[in-house]
Design an enzyme around this catalytic site. Structure first.
Site, short mmCIF file in Angstrom:
data_model
loop_
_atom_site.label_atom_id
_atom_site.label_comp_id
_atom_site.label_asym_id
_atom_site.label_seq_id
_atom_site.Cartn_x
_atom_site.Cartn_y
_atom_site.Cartn_z
N GLY A 71 73.75 -8.01 55.04
CA GLY A 71 72.59 -8.88 55.01
C GLY A 71 72.99 -10.30 54.63
O GLY A 71 74.09 -10.53 54.12
N CYS A 72 72.10 -11.25 54.89
CA CYS A 72 72.41 -12.66 54.63
C CYS A 72 72.55 -12.94 53.13
O CYS A 72 73.55 -13.51 52.68
CB CYS A 72 71.34 -13.55 55.25
SG CYS A 72 69.64 -13.12 54.80
N TYR A 73 71.56 -12.56 52.34
CA TYR A 73 71.63 -12.77 50.90
C TYR A 73 72.84 -12.08 50.28
O TYR A 73 73.57 -12.67 49.48
CB TYR A 73 70.35 -12.28 50.22
CG TYR A 73 69.11 -13.11 50.44
CD1 TYR A 73 69.10 -14.48 50.21
CD2 TYR A 73 67.92 -12.52 50.85
CE1 TYR A 73 67.96 -15.23 50.39
CE2 TYR A 73 66.76 -13.26 51.03
CZ TYR A 73 66.78 -14.62 50.80
OH TYR A 73 65.63 -15.37 50.96
N THR A 87 75.71 -11.30 51.61
CA THR A 87 76.95 -11.96 52.00
C THR A 87 77.26 -13.12 51.06
O THR A 87 78.36 -13.24 50.52
CB THR A 87 76.88 -12.46 53.45
OG1 THR A 87 76.72 -11.35 54.33
CG2 THR A 87 78.13 -13.24 53.83
N ALA A 88 76.26 -13.97 50.85
CA ALA A 88 76.46 -15.14 49.99
C ALA A 88 76.64 -14.74 48.53
O ALA A 88 77.53 -15.24 47.84
CB ALA A 88 75.27 -16.08 50.13
#
Length: 248
Positions: free
Chosen positions: A153-155, A157-158
């Site tokens: 997911g995007c969150y 990953t960061a």
């Protein structure tokens, strides 16, 4: 021996699918050999969805068909909504194809945690257990031989990449990690919802799904793997009035 990989993409009309097509159309070792959309009744020209790619996509977007995908592809990306990929991945794997799932259907290892996070029972628990979490910086060797890869997911990953060095050296207090995150509106996909209307989002910033977002257990899962302990982060996602972008 050709180095070119024949790639299929299911869900090319969504935001994720469109961005994936733009990336792969420039890849020197990829041939986009199959493009499909689940809700199509008949083929449409790819140029009608991707006019900016010019002559790079002289083919049609077809209705989803397992037999066609198996014949045309070596690897298939599933850029479909949560809850859809779990019913497609297994059939593709049985045909000998590799699968990269861009939805959240195969990111979590536990069926119980998945059910709580996504509000539905996983229909293919074996695939869930076999999938490799596709965060390359942490799982490169596993990904190399994996048949099914769960795109992060995007969150997560960061957040995970930022916290990984501290988690791996056990310098995190597992109960005092606060993740403040902000995302553009396209992260929610193309679904029509009242809270995503222009008048609801424009000139506004608000938190949503605080400590109950489906990405929270995904973050905890990866930090546990690194730190060999327990984690329960405080995760506060926000929606900001822009199309795309992420700050964590």
């Amino acid at each position: 021996m050709s180095l070119t990989i024949r790639v299929g993409i299911v869900g090319v009309r969504g935001y994720t699918g469109q961005e994936l097509v733009r990336i792969l159309a420039r890849h020197p070792y990829v041939e986009i050999s199959y493009m499909a959309a689940r809700n199509l009744k008949r083929p449409i020209p790819a140029s009608s969805v991707f006019p900016g790619l010019g002559g790079k996509l002289n083919q049609s977007i077809k209705p989803w068909n397992l037999k066609h995908a198996a014949t045309a592809c070596d690897l298939v990306f599933l850029a479909v909504p949560h809850g859809t990929a779990m019913s497609m991945a297994g059939a593709l794997l049985k045909r000998g194809l590799r699968v990269i799932d861009l939805s959240g259907d195969h990111r979590l290892r536990s069926t119980a945690i998945f059910a709580k996070a996504y509000g539905r029972k996983h229909s293919a628990p074996q695939s869930l257990r076999e999938a490799v979490y596709g965060l390359t910086e942490l799982h490169r060797e596993e990904i190399f031989d994996a048949g099914l890869i769960a795109n992060p997911g995007c969150y997560p990953t960061a957040a995970v990449l930022a916290l990984a060095p501290l988690a791996a050296t056990r310098r995190l207090d597992p109960k005092q990690v606060i993740i403040d995150a902000k995302s553009g509106v396209t992260g929610a996909g193309r679904s029509v919802r009242a809270d995503l209307l222009f008048s609801e989002v424009n000139e506004e910033l608000h938190a949503y799904k605080v400590n109950r977002h489906q990405h929270a257990p995904e973050i905890d899962q990866e930090l546990v793997r690194l730190g060999k302990g327990s984690f329960q982060c405080i995760f506060v996602p926000h929606l900001v009035p822009m199309n795309r972008g992420l700050l964590v």
